[in-house]
Design a protein around this motif. Sequence first.
Motif, PDB file in Angstrom:
ATOM      1  N   LEU A   7       1.062  -1.181   0.180  1.00  0.00           N
ATOM      2  CA  LEU A   7      -0.494  -0.015   0.491  1.00  0.00           C
ATOM      3  C   LEU A   7       1.419   0.971  -0.271  1.00  0.00           C
ATOM      4  N   SER A   8       1.149   2.277  -0.523  1.00  0.00           N
ATOM      5  CA  SER A   8       0.969   3.749  -0.987  1.00  0.00           C
ATOM      6  C   SER A   8       0.760   4.253   1.006  1.00  0.00           C
ATOM      7  N   LEU A   9       1.502   5.011   2.095  1.00  0.00           N
ATOM      8  CA  LEU A   9       0.944   5.551   2.733  1.00  0.00           C
ATOM      9  C   LEU A   9      -0.396   6.158   2.769  1.00  0.00           C
ATOM     10  N   ASN A  10      -0.845   6.905   1.660  1.00  0.00           N
ATOM     11  CA  ASN A  10      -2.035   7.068   1.445  1.00  0.00           C
ATOM     12  C   ASN A  10      -3.222   5.909   1.127  1.00  0.00           C
ATOM     13  N   GLU A  11      -3.088   5.268   0.558  1.00  0.00           N
ATOM     14  CA  GLU A  11      -3.681   4.325   0.743  1.00  0.00           C
ATOM     15  C   GLU A  11      -4.173   3.816   2.247  1.00  0.00           C
ATOM     16  N   PHE A  12      -3.052   3.450   2.473  1.00  0.00           N
ATOM     17  CA  PHE A  12      -2.737   3.339   4.119  1.00  0.00           C
ATOM     18  C   PHE A  12      -3.844   3.830   4.813  1.00  0.00           C
ATOM     19  N   TYR A  13      -4.266   5.337   5.054  1.00  0.00           N
ATOM     20  CA  TYR A  13      -4.775   5.686   5.393  1.00  0.00           C
ATOM     21  C   TYR A  13      -6.364   5.927   5.283  1.00  0.00           C
ATOM     22  N   VAL A  14      -6.372   5.774   4.062  1.00  0.00           N
ATOM     23  CA  VAL A  14      -7.812   5.882   3.007  1.00  0.00           C
ATOM     24  C   VAL A  14      -8.310   4.393   4.585  1.00  0.00           C
ATOM     25  N   LEU A  15      -7.997   3.760   3.867  1.00  0.00           N
ATOM     26  CA  LEU A  15      -8.647   1.830   5.039  1.00  0.00           C
ATOM     27  C   LEU A  15      -8.686   2.538   6.937  1.00  0.00           C
ATOM     28  N   HIS A  16      -7.100   2.994   7.023  1.00  0.00           N
ATOM     29  CA  HIS A  16      -7.867   3.784   8.759  1.00  0.00           C
ATOM     30  C   HIS A  16      -8.190   4.337   8.840  1.00  0.00           C
ATOM     31  N   PHE A  17      -8.579   5.571   7.894  1.00  0.00           N
ATOM     32  CA  PHE A  17     -10.210   6.111   8.288  1.00  0.00           C
ATOM     33  C   PHE A  17     -11.377   4.833   7.816  1.00  0.00           C
ATOM     34  N   LEU A  18     -11.368   4.686   7.286  1.00  0.00           N
ATOM     35  CA  LEU A  18     -12.613   3.450   6.669  1.00  0.00           C
ATOM     36  C   LEU A  18     -13.110   2.905   8.003  1.00  0.00           C
ATOM     37  N   SER A  19     -11.947   2.460   8.231  1.00  0.00           N
ATOM     38  CA  SER A  19     -12.488   1.071   9.622  1.00  0.00           C
ATOM     39  C   SER A  19     -12.430   2.122  10.754  1.00  0.00           C
ATOM     40  N   ASN A  72     -14.977   3.970  10.868  1.00  0.00           N
ATOM     41  CA  ASN A  72     -16.460   4.243  10.787  1.00  0.00           C
ATOM     42  C   ASN A  72     -17.003   3.208  11.278  1.00  0.00           C
ATOM     43  N   ASP A  73     -18.448   3.365  11.638  1.00  0.00           N
ATOM     44  CA  ASP A  73     -19.281   1.665  12.244  1.00  0.00           C
ATOM     45  C   ASP A  73     -18.991   1.086  11.084  1.00  0.00           C
ATOM     46  N   GLU A  74     -19.626   1.716  10.205  1.00  0.00           N
ATOM     47  CA  GLU A  74     -20.479   1.022   8.996  1.00  0.00           C
ATOM     48  C   GLU A  74     -19.046   0.604   7.938  1.00  0.00           C
ATOM     49  N   LYS A  75     -17.971   0.941   8.493  1.00  0.00           N
ATOM     50  CA  LYS A  75     -16.488   1.182   7.178  1.00  0.00           C
ATOM     51  C   LYS A  75     -16.863   1.677   5.132  1.00  0.00           C
ATOM     52  N   LYS A  76     -17.255   2.336   6.095  1.00  0.00           N
ATOM     53  CA  LYS A  76     -18.136   3.030   4.210  1.00  0.00           C
ATOM     54  C   LYS A  76     -17.658   4.496   5.013  1.00  0.00           C
ATOM     55  N   LEU A  77     -17.653   5.472   3.636  1.00  0.00           N
ATOM     56  CA  LEU A  77     -17.899   6.502   3.633  1.00  0.00           C
ATOM     57  C   LEU A  77     -17.930   7.633   2.767  1.00  0.00           C
ATOM     58  N   ARG A  78     -18.702   8.542   2.151  1.00  0.00           N
ATOM     59  CA  ARG A  78     -18.604   9.327   1.113  1.00  0.00           C
ATOM     60  C   ARG A  78     -17.134   9.408   1.067  1.00  0.00           C
ATOM     61  N   LEU A  79     -16.498   9.804  -0.195  1.00  0.00           N
ATOM     62  CA  LEU A  79     -15.454  10.562  -0.755  1.00  0.00           C
ATOM     63  C   LEU A  79     -14.804  11.512   0.033  1.00  0.00           C
ATOM     64  N   GLN A  80     -16.327  12.719  -0.319  1.00  0.00           N
ATOM     65  CA  GLN A  80     -16.101  13.783   0.907  1.00  0.00           C
ATOM     66  C   GLN A  80     -15.795  13.719   1.667  1.00  0.00           C
ATOM     67  N   GLN A  81     -16.020  12.608   2.843  1.00  0.00           N
ATOM     68  CA  GLN A  81     -15.644  12.805   4.308  1.00  0.00           C
ATOM     69  C   GLN A  81     -13.645  12.116   3.853  1.00  0.00           C
ATOM     70  N   LEU A  82     -13.812  10.858   3.541  1.00  0.00           N
ATOM     71  CA  LEU A  82     -12.395  11.092   2.951  1.00  0.00           C
ATOM     72  C   LEU A  82     -11.699  11.537   2.733  1.00  0.00           C
ATOM     73  N   GLN A  83     -11.718  12.600   1.540  1.00  0.00           N
ATOM     74  CA  GLN A  83     -10.893  13.343   1.709  1.00  0.00           C
ATOM     75  C   GLN A  83     -10.265  14.377   2.688  1.00  0.00           C
ATOM     76  N   GLU A  84     -11.657  14.941   3.578  1.00  0.00           N
ATOM     77  CA  GLU A  84     -11.398  15.745   4.947  1.00  0.00           C
ATOM     78  C   GLU A  84     -10.812  14.833   5.610  1.00  0.00           C
ATOM     79  N   ARG A  85     -10.205  13.780   5.591  1.00  0.00           N
ATOM     80  CA  ARG A  85      -9.753  12.845   6.680  1.00  0.00           C
ATOM     81  C   ARG A  85      -8.160  12.775   6.196  1.00  0.00           C
ATOM     82  N   VAL A  86      -8.288  12.021   5.266  1.00  0.00           N
ATOM     83  CA  VAL A  86      -7.242  12.114   4.485  1.00  0.00           C
ATOM     84  C   VAL A  86      -5.725  13.236   4.642  1.00  0.00           C
ATOM     85  N   GLY A  87      -7.036  14.445   4.034  1.00  0.00           N
ATOM     86  CA  GLY A  87      -6.470  15.313   3.584  1.00  0.00           C
ATOM     87  C   GLY A  87      -5.627  15.695   2.243  1.00  0.00           C
TER      88      GLY A  87
END
Lengths: 157, 157
Positions: B37-49, B51-66
């Motif tokens: 994984l790239s570091l950003n790919e890892f962060y995407v998975l981390h922030f998804l995890s 979330n209770d449902e393990k899913k997020l809108r792209l907009q939400q992911l964008q804010e978290r991963v920066g």
Amino acid sequence: MQSNVSNGILNNWLELANIGAAINHRLEEALKEEPGLSLNEFYVLHFLSLNDEKKLRLQQLQERVGLSQSALSRLVVRMEAPRCGALRRNVCEDDRRGVYTEMTELGADKLERGRRIVEQVLEAAVRSGELPAELQSFMSRGAVGNAGSEGNAGNAE
Amino acid sequence: MQSNVSNGILNNWLELANIGAAINHRLEEALKEEPGLSLNEFYVLHFLSLNDEKKLRLQQLQERVGLSQSALSRLVVRMEAPRCGALRRNVCEDDRRGVYTEMTELGADKLERGRRIVEQVLEAAVRSGELPAELQSFMSRGAVGNAGSEGNAGNAE
């Protein structure tokens, strides 16, 4: 799967990255307003100023600013263009590797104004109490020694 | 023009950025090797995890991963492609904003392996004594609380 215990050090790291990103964002915004530099442009001028002759090869700048060769090259071309005018290309005829960029007087002026802005933003962040105690203490260290001044500016690229 | 006294806080900031960049580089290299994984790919998975449902809108992911919208969008498309397979697109028909991405089982497995790697790299950096005392102390904080886990990962873009 997620364990908050084992995530401790990862969370600390993410908190640090988050603080760094927030302050970087403020530095970008403040420098854009006055003296009209991006943060990377400011770093280019800062690292040039640390060199006795105020000039460096692109390769040397690249290592210090922490940008890829192509990104640094684009940045320097922009800063050498009349519209910015902070840098001047310098080709040394008797040194085949001798393409330097050096700071103009305008560049030195922009750097000085930029430094004041950067210090204000950093000091405000430290004073605001938003930093964890350990970071506040690190950032408040006296100016004795100059660790880091020769390093790169930590760009991801 | 250059004043080492007034440069104190700027040097501290550059030292911090420098340490951050060096550790980011090690994290990138280690994750590339295993689990790929790239570091950003890892962060995407981390922030998804988180979330209770393990899913997020792209907009939400964008804010978290920066990341910028376009960079995050490219990243997610790559992670949804069969070659990576860590994410799955999820279109919710009765919600017009409803384009989510969710973690696959393979993604959860990659995240778990990635977390171990990330923790090893971070723990090694802390143990190595290369960090200034204040940062070592910050990074060694216990896992009590989880400040930062909801923040973004500090990308410059």
